[in-house]
Design an enzyme around this catalytic site. Structure first.
Site, mmCIF file in Angstrom:
data_model
loop_
_atom_site.group_PDB
_atom_site.id
_atom_site.type_symbol
_atom_site.label_atom_id
_atom_site.label_comp_id
_atom_site.label_asym_id
_atom_site.label_seq_id
_atom_site.Cartn_x
_atom_site.Cartn_y
_atom_site.Cartn_z
ATOM 1 N N ASP A 181 0.905 -1.264 0.029
ATOM 2 C CA ASP A 181 -0.173 -0.006 0.166
ATOM 3 C C ASP A 181 0.657 0.779 -0.129
ATOM 4 O OD1 ASP A 181 -1.355 2.301 0.722
ATOM 5 O OD2 ASP A 181 -2.742 0.854 2.339
ATOM 6 N N ASN B 57 2.783 1.791 -11.207
ATOM 7 C CA ASN B 57 1.357 2.258 -11.795
ATOM 8 C C ASN B 57 0.153 2.422 -10.667
ATOM 9 O OD1 ASN B 57 -0.608 1.160 -13.512
ATOM 10 N ND2 ASN B 57 -1.119 -0.076 -12.138
ATOM 11 N N SER C 286 -0.321 10.419 -17.167
ATOM 12 C CA SER C 286 -1.072 10.239 -17.267
ATOM 13 C C SER C 286 -1.232 11.441 -18.406
ATOM 14 C CB SER C 286 -2.715 11.564 -16.816
ATOM 15 O OG SER C 286 -3.935 11.325 -16.854
ATOM 16 N N TYR D 126 -6.176 15.397 -9.618
ATOM 17 C CA TYR D 126 -6.065 14.182 -9.735
ATOM 18 C C TYR D 126 -4.335 14.503 -11.531
ATOM 19 C CZ TYR D 126 -5.521 9.869 -12.938
ATOM 20 O OH TYR D 126 -4.794 8.782 -14.219
ATOM 21 N N LYS E 236 -0.553 14.593 -11.254
ATOM 22 C CA LYS E 236 0.184 13.706 -12.249
ATOM 23 C C LYS E 236 1.063 14.317 -13.094
ATOM 24 C CE LYS E 236 -1.038 9.736 -12.202
ATOM 25 N NZ LYS E 236 -0.522 8.041 -12.211
ATOM 26 N N THR F 290 -10.635 2.742 -17.712
ATOM 27 C CA THR F 290 -10.894 1.985 -16.748
ATOM 28 C C THR F 290 -11.355 2.371 -15.195
ATOM 29 O OG1 THR F 290 -8.955 3.640 -15.619
ATOM 30 C CG2 THR F 290 -8.553 1.753 -17.278
#
Length: 272
Positions: A67, A94, A149, A188, A192, A223
């Site tokens: 984790d 990943n 991303s 997010y 990234k 996804t």
């Protein structure tokens, strides 16, 4: 008998991570793939599914509890790999997450959502990389990958010629508060972009150690990230996640060595 490559991938039980494991498992290049997941049962379930489908190669699958939001979990995982394998030939960072939806719904505060996204996508990834470097440097051909991303490119925040980017870059109507519409990605996307700089720092740090480093931009894939749902994403133009798996496998197997130190897409170098 050839020596198997030791490949560790985090967030490997679902989404792009699962597809990377699947692609490597079916490759003619023999490897021992460490299937990283926050829960042992999830890693074991993913492995069972892949073994049921069968493999075209002779690679092995090993579950690994990790984790990346927990320093203790990271240390225990690295210690386990050190004892069981002695080295890592490729580390695929990943594991990632988006908490924008929870921030928008009120399940998390704005600060909590932002911090959680950065903690997983940047901080946790950095800590794992730092802890794993001694094992990576024991490899004769070490590779370090950060899965970023396509939304992270600063220069593409003004693009409107590609539908997914046009949606992301569109400005809402005047007034406050702004409506909660679309797929929120601010924490997010920001994290990234930070991950891209993290990759550059590691590329600089490890340049004289012979470690090949990339940030991988796998593309707009269907996804479960962000809680939108794969089917809805497909309607928006998302491609099958297996394409991302094959792309990352190709990088691991040396097909993009000329682009190390950069953010790469399947067919090009992503602009900054």
């Amino acid at each position: 008998m050839s020596v198997k490559e030791i490949i560790l991938i985090t967030g490997a039980n679902t989404g792009i991570g699962y597809e990377v494991v699947k692609a490597l498992y079916n490759s003619s290049v023999s490897s021992d793939i460490l299937v990283g997941s926050r829960k042992l049962e999830n890693a074991e379930k993913a492995i069972a599914e892949l073994q049921k489908e069968g493999s075209k190669g002779d690679s092995g699958l090993t579950p690994l509890v990790i984790d990346i939001s927990s320093d203790d979990s990271i240390r225990k995982a690295v210690e386990q790999v050190s004892k069981s394998h002695g080295r890592i030939d490729a580390l695929i960072n990943n594991a990632g997450s988006s908490f924008d939806g929870k921030g928008q719904s009120g399940e998390m505060t704005l600060r909590e959502a932002f911090n959680a996204s950065r903690d997983v996508n940047v901080s946790g990834t950095h800590v794992l990389t730092h802890e794993a470097i001694p094992l990576l440097l024991k490899s004769s051909n070490p590779r370090l990958l950060f899965v970023t991303s396509g939304t992270s490119a600063l220069s593409e925040t003004e693009r409107f010629d590609y539908p997914p980017l046009a949606r992301l870059n569109a400005s809402p109507e005047a007034g406050w508060p702004k409506p909660n519409t679309g797929n929120p990605v601010i924490s997010y996307r920001s994290s990234k972009t930070g991950l891209n700089m993290l990759m550059r720092e590691w590329a600089k740090t490890l340049k004289n150690d012979g470690v090949k480093v990339w940030a991988i931009s796998p593309g707009f894939l269907a996804t479960g990230l962000g809680g939108v749902g794969a089917e809805q994403l497909k309607k928006m133009g998302a491609r099958d996640p297996s394409e991302g798996g094959q792309f990352i496998k190709d990088v691991i197997e040396g097909k993009r060595d000329e682009d190390q130190g950069k953010v790469i897409r399947a067919t090009m170098v992503q602009p900054w």
